[in-house]
Design an enzyme around this catalytic site. Structure first.
Site, PDB file in Angstrom:
ATOM      1  N   SER A 177      49.701  29.320 -28.900  1.00  0.00           N
ATOM      2  CA  SER A 177      50.265  28.017 -28.562  1.00  0.00           C
ATOM      3  C   SER A 177      50.800  27.329 -29.824  1.00  0.00           C
ATOM      4  O   SER A 177      51.689  27.847 -30.470  1.00  0.00           O
ATOM      5  CB  SER A 177      49.221  27.176 -27.830  1.00  0.00           C
ATOM      6  OG  SER A 177      49.797  26.050 -27.226  1.00  0.00           O
TER       7      SER A 177
ATOM      8  N   ASP B  67      54.282  29.687 -17.643  1.00  0.00           N
ATOM      9  CA  ASP B  67      54.081  28.893 -18.847  1.00  0.00           C
ATOM     10  C   ASP B  67      55.344  28.101 -19.181  1.00  0.00           C
ATOM     11  O   ASP B  67      56.462  28.619 -19.083  1.00  0.00           O
ATOM     12  CB  ASP B  67      53.747  29.835 -20.013  1.00  0.00           C
ATOM     13  CG  ASP B  67      53.093  29.138 -21.189  1.00  0.00           C
ATOM     14  OD1 ASP B  67      53.657  28.135 -21.668  1.00  0.00           O
ATOM     15  OD2 ASP B  67      52.038  29.604 -21.641  1.00  0.00           O
TER      16      ASP B  67
ATOM     17  N   HIS C 265      49.724  28.458 -18.837  1.00  0.00           N
ATOM     18  CA  HIS C 265      49.470  28.345 -20.268  1.00  0.00           C
ATOM     19  C   HIS C 265      47.972  28.436 -20.575  1.00  0.00           C
ATOM     20  O   HIS C 265      47.158  27.721 -19.992  1.00  0.00           O
ATOM     21  CB  HIS C 265      50.025  27.021 -20.795  1.00  0.00           C
ATOM     22  CG  HIS C 265      49.996  26.908 -22.286  1.00  0.00           C
ATOM     23  ND1 HIS C 265      50.858  27.610 -23.093  1.00  0.00           N
ATOM     24  CD2 HIS C 265      49.214  26.173 -23.124  1.00  0.00           C
ATOM     25  CE1 HIS C 265      50.624  27.307 -24.351  1.00  0.00           C
ATOM     26  NE2 HIS C 265      49.615  26.453 -24.406  1.00  0.00           N
TER      27      HIS C 265
END
Length: 327
Positions: free
Chosen positions: A172, A268, A298
């Protein structure tokens, strides 16, 4: 009568909200559906940020067969070092950078991940702490992570590391910083052999898009993304040209960067920007492996890698890529 009308309106609004949430959850793979997904969450200001920092991350415990130590990083903060039992010296090493939108998170939350990765791949893993935005906007976090990479190279003999087999990875926002560290290292002549980017946050211009193709409805939303980029850049994202190395996807010339593994779920918010970055890496002659996980939102594997076979496989695909690159 008025009270009854208000109750009816509230019930109708609740039913409509639940129906919208059900539509958002419909594409999620069945093994990835959890009750927590029914609660809409977003980081959008000081109050939600404070709450997020209290809740995330929950510290995890290292797995057996790995020695863990904490070290201070010259020119940075500190880092945890994970060394698997019986590791061959000199050997490969991975600098790992935790996620959290650049605004929350800590390396303690990745003890389990980093120790398992070290044991699986047979490499030294260094998980770095970095300063968080908005208190410390760019380049503070990047400076801390780059300092850790330089330190890893400077202490290669002590750590038993082959300097030609040093990789950088992150998830991320950690993927954002990992990609930026790699780009800066390339420009400054610091060797990096591989980059592992797990659903990386790469492009601030995603905040300008209105249609995300149904993606980004869970965990990390467009609202959170806009707030995080604003905190990190210290300015409105997606508009003016950002500083060098601040936004990996904005770099025009990707030639000469190390081989990459990029993994992302097809639900995502970062799906499109990740695949575009992979496409551009390949066009620039950089070997890149892409894994797109169907029905994955995500960071789904953070909580579900222990119970969902698909998430365990997704995580281990990254582990295997690191092991192969640093063998």
């Amino acid at each position: 009568m008025r009270t009854r009308a208000l109750v009816a309106l509230a019930a109708a609004a609740t039913a409509a909200a639940l129906a919208r949430r059900a539509r958002t959850l419909a594409p999620v793979a069945p093994e990835l559906r959890t009750p927590a997904l029914w609660v809409p969450l977003a980081l959008s200001g000081k109050l939600t940020l404070a709450a997020g920092r209290k809740l995330y991350p929950r510290p995890t415990s290292p797995v057996d067969g790995v020695t863990v130590s904490r070290r201070d990083v010259p020119g940075g903060l500190d880092a945890f070092v994970y060394e698997p039992d019986g590791r061959t010296r000199p050997g490969g090493a991975l600098l790992w950078i935790h996620g959290g939108g650049t605004i929350i998170g800590a390396p303690e939350g990745d003890h389990e991940l980093c120790s398992r990765l070290a044991r699986h791949a047979g490499v030294l893993v260094v998980s770095v702490r970095y300063r968080l935005a908005p208190e410390h906007p760019f380049p503070a976090g990047l400076d801390d992570c780059s300092a850790a990479l330089r330190w890893l190279h400077a202490e290669d003999a002590e750590f038993g590391v082959d300097p030609s087999r040093v990789a950088v990875g992150g998830a991320s926002a950690g993927g954002l910083l990992a990609a930026s560290v790699v780009q800066r290292a390339h420009d400054e002549g610091v060797p990096v052999a591989f980059q592992a980017l797990v659903y990386p946050m790469l492009d601030d211009r995603t905040v300008l898009r209105r249609d995300h193709g149904g993606r980004g409805g869970l965990i990390w939303t467009p609202r959170s993304n806009r707030y995080a980029w604003s905190c990190y850049l210290g300015a409105a994202p997606g508009t003016a040209e950002p500083p060098r190395h601040a936004v990996p996807a904005r770099r025009e010339d990707l030639t000469g960067l190390p081989p990459a593994w990029i993994g992302v779920g097809d639900l995502d918010l970062f799906h499109d920007e990740d695949l575009e970055y992979a496409r551009r890496l390949g066009k620039a002659g950089v070997p890149v492996t892409v894994r797109v996980e169907p029905g994955m939102y995500h960071a789904a594997e953070v909580e579900l890698h222990a119970t969902a076979e698909t998430m365990r496989a997704f995580r281990e695909a990254m582990f295997d890529a690191v092991a192969a690159a640093l063998a």
